[in-house]
Design an enzyme around this catalytic site. Structure first.
Site, mmCIF file in Angstrom:
data_model
loop_
_atom_site.group_PDB
_atom_site.id
_atom_site.type_symbol
_atom_site.label_atom_id
_atom_site.label_comp_id
_atom_site.label_asym_id
_atom_site.label_seq_id
_atom_site.Cartn_x
_atom_site.Cartn_y
_atom_site.Cartn_z
ATOM 1 N N LYS A 99 13.175 0.225 -6.499
ATOM 2 C CA LYS A 99 12.152 -0.104 -5.519
ATOM 3 C C LYS A 99 10.788 0.331 -6.045
ATOM 4 O O LYS A 99 10.699 1.051 -7.014
ATOM 5 C CB LYS A 99 12.442 0.599 -4.183
ATOM 6 C CG LYS A 99 13.673 0.036 -3.470
ATOM 7 C CD LYS A 99 13.974 0.746 -2.160
ATOM 8 C CE LYS A 99 12.800 0.879 -1.240
ATOM 9 N NZ LYS A 99 12.200 -0.456 -0.915
ATOM 10 N N GLY A 102 5.849 -2.645 -4.340
ATOM 11 C CA GLY A 102 4.667 -2.536 -3.497
ATOM 12 C C GLY A 102 3.994 -1.187 -3.601
ATOM 13 O O GLY A 102 3.078 -0.877 -2.820
ATOM 14 N N GLU A 108 8.805 5.475 1.038
ATOM 15 C CA GLU A 108 10.045 4.763 1.325
ATOM 16 C C GLU A 108 11.257 5.653 1.070
ATOM 17 O O GLU A 108 12.199 5.668 1.865
ATOM 18 C CB GLU A 108 10.143 3.507 0.449
ATOM 19 C CG GLU A 108 9.237 2.378 0.898
ATOM 20 C CD GLU A 108 9.305 1.186 -0.035
ATOM 21 O OE1 GLU A 108 9.237 0.054 0.448
ATOM 22 O OE2 GLU A 108 9.411 1.387 -1.264
#
Length: 228
Positions: A99, A102, A108
């Site tokens: 991940k 972004g 996160e």
């Protein structure tokens, strides 16, 4: 319509499928990215229809979207536990994720790790048998060069992420920089995750090892749910 490697219909199906798992009274982690955005919009419609939830956002982007959807929000440090988090992935192999596309992976990871269940939403293009996506590494600005040298020592090829619509690098919500570190095929995600975490100057990296409880893989006409 195609966006970021998968069709918008596939992403919408995945996001709406995960949103169905949310019930009254839950604290919900709200992830970042185009597929998680569909889950946030779906939850907003459910809130409008009477669903009683509170959301914990993972980025400026997800916070703004949740506000538009009129989802009641609460800060992470105001809750004891998150019932479920819904988040996207740049790549997944079983319960292992990369991940950080972004540049929101630090928050996160905190939110996703605090959740009792992590539901990952993705389109089929994000699945691989073995992770090989460049790993985003958030670094303190002053440590950019030393961390890059350490990453090379681990066999990686670090690239400072540039902003797309302004001169200079991407700056995270935390005020840091991002190195996208290409290790090729990652044979042992857990080992690499430990090595990256140990580097001085690294705030967080984008390897989410064994964190997914479910992956909702959206297709044009439905969703496959993989449980771990």
């Amino acid at each position: 319509m195609k966006t970021n490697g998968g069709s918008d219909a596939a992403k919408r199906n995945a996001g709406e499928s995960a949103a169905e798992a949310v019930t009254d009274g839950m604290i919900v982690g709200l992830g970042t990215g185009s597929t998680a955005a569909h889950a946030i919009r779906a939850l907003g419609r459910k809130v409008d229809a009477g669903l009683d939830i509170q959301g914990v956002t993972t980025s400026f982007q997800s916070r703004e979207l949740a506000r538009e959807a009129e989802i009641p929000l609460v800060e992470l440090d105001e809750v004891v536990e998150i019932d479920v988090a819904i988040d996207g992935a740049d790549q997944f192999s079983g319960p292992h994720l990369v991940k950080g596309g972004g540049a929101a992976h630090a928050r996160e990871k905190v939110v996703d790790a605090a959740a009792s269940r992590l539901l990952v939403v993705a389109d089929p293009s994000k699945f691989v048998k073995q992770l090989d996506h460049p790993v985003p590494v958030e670094v303190l600005p002053a440590a950019r060069r030393t961390v890059a040298a350490d990453v090379r020592g681990l066999g990686g090829d670090p690239t400072l992420r540039d902003a797309e619509r302004k001169d200079g690098p991407v700056v995270t919500d935390n005020g840091n920089l991002v190195l996208d570190c290409d290790f090729g095929r990652i044979g042992s995600p857990a080992e690499l995750a430990e090595e990256l975490s140990a580097l001085p100057g690294v705030l967080e990296h984008g390897l989410f090892v064994g964190m997914a409880d479910e992956v909702h893989v959206g297709g044009e006409d439905g969703v496959e749910v993989q449980e771990f």
